[in-house]
Design an enzyme around this catalytic site. Structure first.
Site, PDB file in Angstrom:
ATOM      1  N   GLY A 168       0.832  -1.187   0.000  1.00 21.47           N
ATOM      2  CA  GLY A 168       0.000   0.000   0.000  1.00 21.47           C
ATOM      3  C   GLY A 168       0.876   1.250   0.000  1.00 21.47           C
ATOM      4  O   GLY A 168       2.056   1.206   0.358  1.00 21.47           O
ATOM      5  N   CYS A 169       0.283   2.370  -0.390  1.00 21.60           N
ATOM      6  CA  CYS A 169       1.073   3.599  -0.495  1.00 21.60           C
ATOM      7  C   CYS A 169       1.521   4.106   0.876  1.00 21.60           C
ATOM      8  O   CYS A 169       2.690   4.477   1.056  1.00 21.60           O
ATOM      9  CB  CYS A 169       0.289   4.669  -1.244  1.00 21.60           C
ATOM     10  N   TYR A 170       0.630   4.109   1.866  1.00 23.58           N
ATOM     11  CA  TYR A 170       1.031   4.526   3.210  1.00 23.58           C
ATOM     12  C   TYR A 170       2.106   3.597   3.792  1.00 23.58           C
ATOM     13  O   TYR A 170       3.117   4.073   4.339  1.00 23.58           O
ATOM     14  CB  TYR A 170      -0.174   4.563   4.153  1.00 23.58           C
TER      15      TYR A 170
ATOM     16  N   THR B  12       4.308   1.879   2.203  1.00 19.20           N
ATOM     17  CA  THR B  12       5.576   2.114   1.509  1.00 19.20           C
ATOM     18  C   THR B  12       6.364   3.220   2.185  1.00 19.20           C
ATOM     19  O   THR B  12       7.551   3.067   2.497  1.00 19.20           O
ATOM     20  CB  THR B  12       5.325   2.471   0.032  1.00 19.20           C
ATOM     21  N   SER B  13       5.720   4.347   2.440  1.00 17.04           N
ATOM     22  CA  SER B  13       6.417   5.481   3.053  1.00 17.04           C
ATOM     23  C   SER B  13       6.774   5.203   4.509  1.00 17.04           C
ATOM     24  O   SER B  13       7.880   5.521   4.967  1.00 17.04           O
ATOM     25  CB  SER B  13       5.568   6.753   2.951  1.00 17.04           C
TER      26      SER B  13
END
Length: 363
Positions: free
Chosen positions: A145-147, A149-150
């Site tokens: 997921g994008c969150y 990943t960061s």
């Protein structure tokens, strides 16, 4: 070597971003481009920026249309990928940009997604310890997921080095509106988001929480508990994650008296900060896309917009005994489509940076 790829969910943001990247990939030929409700529509009507593919017609998302390709990208809502993936040949590289195959714990999946767990695939975040090796030769890959990943890129080095405590991790992330997908929603109207920020999924309710805990726990070798709060920012794309964790007492011992919560001197604080910074510099020294910024320079979402690059900065809060890591990514590129293409490159033995060498866009 020419690789034929199919992209499902091509009318959405993630699917459109995949096509943008794949259209410039030197080793790829784009085959079937599929959608559900938009099948039969000219792609240029829905993705007008994709000029080289504008006249292609969207096909139905069926196993028949996706079969016969070397690689199939599934950019579908959660719960929609597993059944299609089960019917695709074992030799086909299937890369799921949705959530279906990310979580290892069936109970966590059922709690946050409410359906039966579809199984776990190799996790497509190669910068995490040991992940790149699992991606080489893989034929099923789950894109993070994008969150997560960061958040994982922000804190994993510290946990892998044993420098952080696992039970007091706080992450607050601001995301652009594209992270919510392309479906029309009142709270995403321009008049609602312009010049405004708002939280959501507060109190441990966001579906990416167990995925973040899973990744950090793997790095730490012990269970990590995370308090995660996402916020909606008035921008179309990008994530800025601010992640904090307590520094392990072992790292502080040489610079404290008897109380591990009290830092002794300014020189001692500077030494701890330097030791922490060295952990992140060493972890990402050879990574082509992750950049630990020079001291004093802080990440900005604009600097990585449209790219697969990651900007990170580390600080030590001596008063609280915490490390603070700020991480900026583009949620659609490194957070979704870029991570998928990067994982494809590794799985197929291509140059990891193929199709991903472009820089950010500014201003």
């Amino acid at each position: 070597m020419t690789i034929s790829v199919a992209v499902s969910g091509a009318s959405g943001y993630a699917g459109g971003e995949l096509l943008r990247l794949l259209a410039s990939h030197p080793d790829v030929t784009i085959g079937a481009i599929t959608a559900h409700s938009n099948a039969g529509t000219r792609l240029g009507e829905l993705q007008p920026h994709l000029h080289s593919l504008a006249d292609r017609l969207l096909e139905e998302t069926t196993v028949q249309n996706l079969s016969g390709h070397d690689v199939v990208f599934l950019a579908l809502p959660h719960g929609a990928s597993a059944e299609i993936a089960r019917q695709l040949p074992a030799e086909t590289l299937v890369i799921d940009a949705g959530a279906d195959h990310r979580l290892e714990d069936p109970a966590a999946w059922e709690k946050f997604y409410g359906t039966a767990h579809a199984g776990t695939w190799p996790y497509g975040l190669p910068e995490l310890p040991g992940r790149r090796e699992r991606l080489r030769g893989a034929r099923r890959i789950a894109v993070p997921g994008c969150y997560p990943t960061s958040a994982l890129l922000a804190l994993a080095p510290g946990f892998a080095a044993g420098a952080l405590l696992p039970d007091d991790v706080v992450i607050v992330s601001a995301s652009g509106t594209s992270g919510a997908g392309k479906a029309a929603k009142v709270n995403l109207l321009g008049s609602e988001v312009m010049a405004s920020m708002s939280p959501y999924g507060v109190g441990g309710g966001h579906r990416h929480t167990p995925e973040i805990e899973q990744g950090l726990s793997a790095a730490a070798g012990t269970a990590v508990t995370v308090s995660f709060t996402p916020t909606l920012a008035p921008m179309s794309r990008g994530i800025l994650a601010t992640a904090t964790a307590k520094v392990a007492p072992e790292l502080l011992k040489e610079l404290v008296n008897t109380d591990a919560a009290t830092i002794g001197t300014e020189a001692g604080e500077a030494s701890i900060a330097a030791q922490l910074r060295r952990i992140w510099l060493d972890a990402y020294e050879d990574e082509p896309f992750v950049h630990v910024l020079p001291e004093g320079q802080w990440p900005a979402t604009k600097s990585v917009q449209g790219s697969n690059h990651v900007a990170i900065q580390i600080a030590f809060d001596a008063h609280a005994g915490r490390v603070i890591v700020c991480c900026a990514i583009d949620n659609l590129t490194k957070g979704t489509a870029g991570g998928a293409v990067q994982s494809m490159n590794i799985a197929l033995g291509l140059d990891e940076t193929s199709g991903l060498s472009f820089q950010g866009v500014a201003p």
